[in-house]
Design an enzyme around this catalytic site. Structure first.
Site, PDB file in Angstrom:
ATOM      1  N   GLY A  30       0.536   1.831  -4.235  1.00 42.34           N
ATOM      2  CA  GLY A  30      -0.508   0.883  -4.620  1.00 42.34           C
ATOM      3  C   GLY A  30      -1.136   1.203  -5.958  1.00 42.34           C
ATOM      4  N   GLY A  76      11.211   4.082  -9.866  1.00 45.33           N
ATOM      5  CA  GLY A  76      11.040   4.264 -11.302  1.00 45.33           C
ATOM      6  C   GLY A  76      11.693   5.553 -11.800  1.00 45.33           C
ATOM      7  CB  SER A  89       1.163   7.204 -14.361  1.00 40.31           C
ATOM      8  OG  SER A  89       0.625   7.931 -13.279  1.00 40.31           O
ATOM      9  CG  HIS A 113       3.569  -0.007  -9.405  1.00 38.42           C
ATOM     10  ND1 HIS A 113       2.339   0.386  -9.881  1.00 38.42           N
ATOM     11  CD2 HIS A 113       4.049   1.041  -8.700  1.00 38.42           C
ATOM     12  CE1 HIS A 113       2.090   1.619  -9.483  1.00 38.42           C
ATOM     13  NE2 HIS A 113       3.111   2.041  -8.768  1.00 38.42           N
ATOM     14  CE  LYS A 149       5.002   7.881 -13.895  1.00 36.71           C
ATOM     15  NZ  LYS A 149       4.574   9.261 -13.622  1.00 36.71           N
ATOM     16  CG  ASP A 150       7.648   9.223 -10.231  1.00 37.91           C
ATOM     17  OD1 ASP A 150       6.806  10.087 -10.505  1.00 37.91           O
ATOM     18  OD2 ASP A 150       7.364   8.018 -10.124  1.00 37.91           O
ATOM     19  CD  GLN A 181       9.154   9.465  -5.921  1.00 32.08           C
ATOM     20  OE1 GLN A 181       8.175  10.042  -5.466  1.00 32.08           O
ATOM     21  NE2 GLN A 181       9.073   8.224  -6.373  1.00 32.08           N
TER      22      GLN A 181
HETATM   23  O1  PAF Z   1       6.497   7.113  -6.198  1.00 35.27           O
HETATM   24  C1  PAF Z   1       5.675   6.827  -5.310  1.00 35.27           C
HETATM   25  O2  PAF Z   1       4.786   5.999  -5.492  1.00 35.27           O
HETATM   26  C2  PAF Z   1       5.763   7.517  -3.963  1.00 35.27           C
HETATM   27  O3  PAF Z   1       6.162   8.834  -4.096  1.00 35.27           O
HETATM   28  C3  PAF Z   1       6.657   6.759  -2.948  1.00 35.27           C
HETATM   29  C4  PAF Z   1       8.107   6.726  -3.417  1.00 35.27           C
HETATM   30  C5  PAF Z   1       6.143   5.356  -2.746  1.00 35.27           C
HETATM   31  C6  PAF Z   1       6.635   7.477  -1.597  1.00 35.27           C
HETATM   32  O4  PAF Z   1       5.350   7.559  -1.087  1.00 35.27           O
END
Ligand code: PAF
Length: 283
Positions: A35, A151, A189, A41, A153-154, A157
């Site tokens: 959010g 994204g 971000s 996003h 950016k991460d 992740q």
């Molecule tokens: O990147 C994010 O916003 C969070 O790490 C995600 C992937 C929604 C998991 O909570």
């Protein structure tokens, strides 16, 4: 014409809606978020639209990916604004569950992502990527999308999620969306809002340093020297780097000979924010 956004908070309702779409042979995309949505996003939602007929976004501030001294309590929760943005951005369904809906009983099971979860951001935020992988696995099981968009950016992740999907055989295609930047280069971000306007200007040093790291490597400088100069540049601008490194972009390992692509990654603290960014290139 603006699509009417459906907002649901119950897992069963989301499953029923997606099931109805799938019965009509519609392709479904998932954009997981926490959010406090911004242009970055919305670019994920737009990209998702190009891969699917229906776009589901989730908004859930996942407690299991925050450490005890991190910003879980203060993380900005702006659901009403997020709904407006998602509707105008062409999202079809917002899944906004409560923590009780997602973690009904105190869960005894957690995904352990292994070594990749213990380096770089994982070294500074122990358990963070296990929490991310667990909630993403749950979201993929709930929505069962054809594609899911994350994204770039991460970077770490994204790699964790690719490994999760590949190693646990989730039938979903993971799509990486390019980083959206402010005019001064700062990556968009939700945590940028912890910065004062002066700090926002200072934070542009992160992207400038990433460009400098890439150019220095391409000019043949030794990685160790490039990393040292990058940390110095960040410190000089008033940031406290957690790391400023060059790694193999395929696996985030230390660069050996003949790598296909490299990535420069920075995590640095400025005021109340911890900022991350990266830049990759082909070798
Ligand atoms: O990147 C994010 O916003 C969070 O790490 C995600 C992937 C929604 C998991 O909570």
């Amino acid at each position: 014409m603006v699509t009417k956004l459906i907002t649901l908070s119950a897992i069963a309702e989301v499953r029923a809606q997606v099931c109805a779409w799938k019965k009509s042979a519609l392709r479904v995309a998932l954009v997981p978020t926490m959010g406090n949505l911004h242009d970055g996003h919305l670019s994920l939602v737009q990209l998702a639209r190009t891969h699917a007929d229906k776009v589901v976004a989730s908004v859930f501030v996942n407690p299991t990916q925050f450490g005890p001294n991190e910003d879980f309590a203060s993380y900005p929760r702006t659901l009403a604004t997020d709904q407006v943005l998602l509707e105008s951005g062409g999202c079809d369904l917002l899944f906004a569950p409560s923590a009780e809906e997602m973690y009904k009983a105190k869960p005894s099971l957690n995904i352990d992502v292994g070594p990749i979860g213990t380096i770089l951001c994982g070294a500074v935020r122990p358990g963070h990527f296990n929490g991310v992988a667990t909630v993403v696995a749950k979201l993929l099981n709930i929505v069962q999308p054809d594609v899911a968009v994350f994204g770039e950016k991460d970077f770490q992740q994204l790699m964790v999620i690719r490994q999760l999907v590949q190693q646990l055989d989730f039938p979903v295609e993971i799509i990486a969306a390019p980083t959206v930047r402010e005019p001064n280069g700062l990556a968009r971000s939700s945590r940028n809002q912890y910065l004062t306007s002066d700090e926002r200007q200072l934070a542009s040093v992160i992207y400038a340093t990433l460009l400098q790291m890439r150019d220095s490597i391409r000019a043949g400088k030794a990685i160790k020297d490039v990393e040292t100069s990058a940390s110095q540049a960040l410190l000089k601008a008033g940031l406290k780097p957690d790391y400023a490194v060059v790694r193999n972009a395929q696996d985030l390992e230390i660069v050996e000979k003949n790598v296909k692509s490299e990535v420069a990654l920075i995590a640095a603290r400025l005021g109340k924010a911890r900022l991350i960014d990266n830049l990759s290139w082909l070798c």
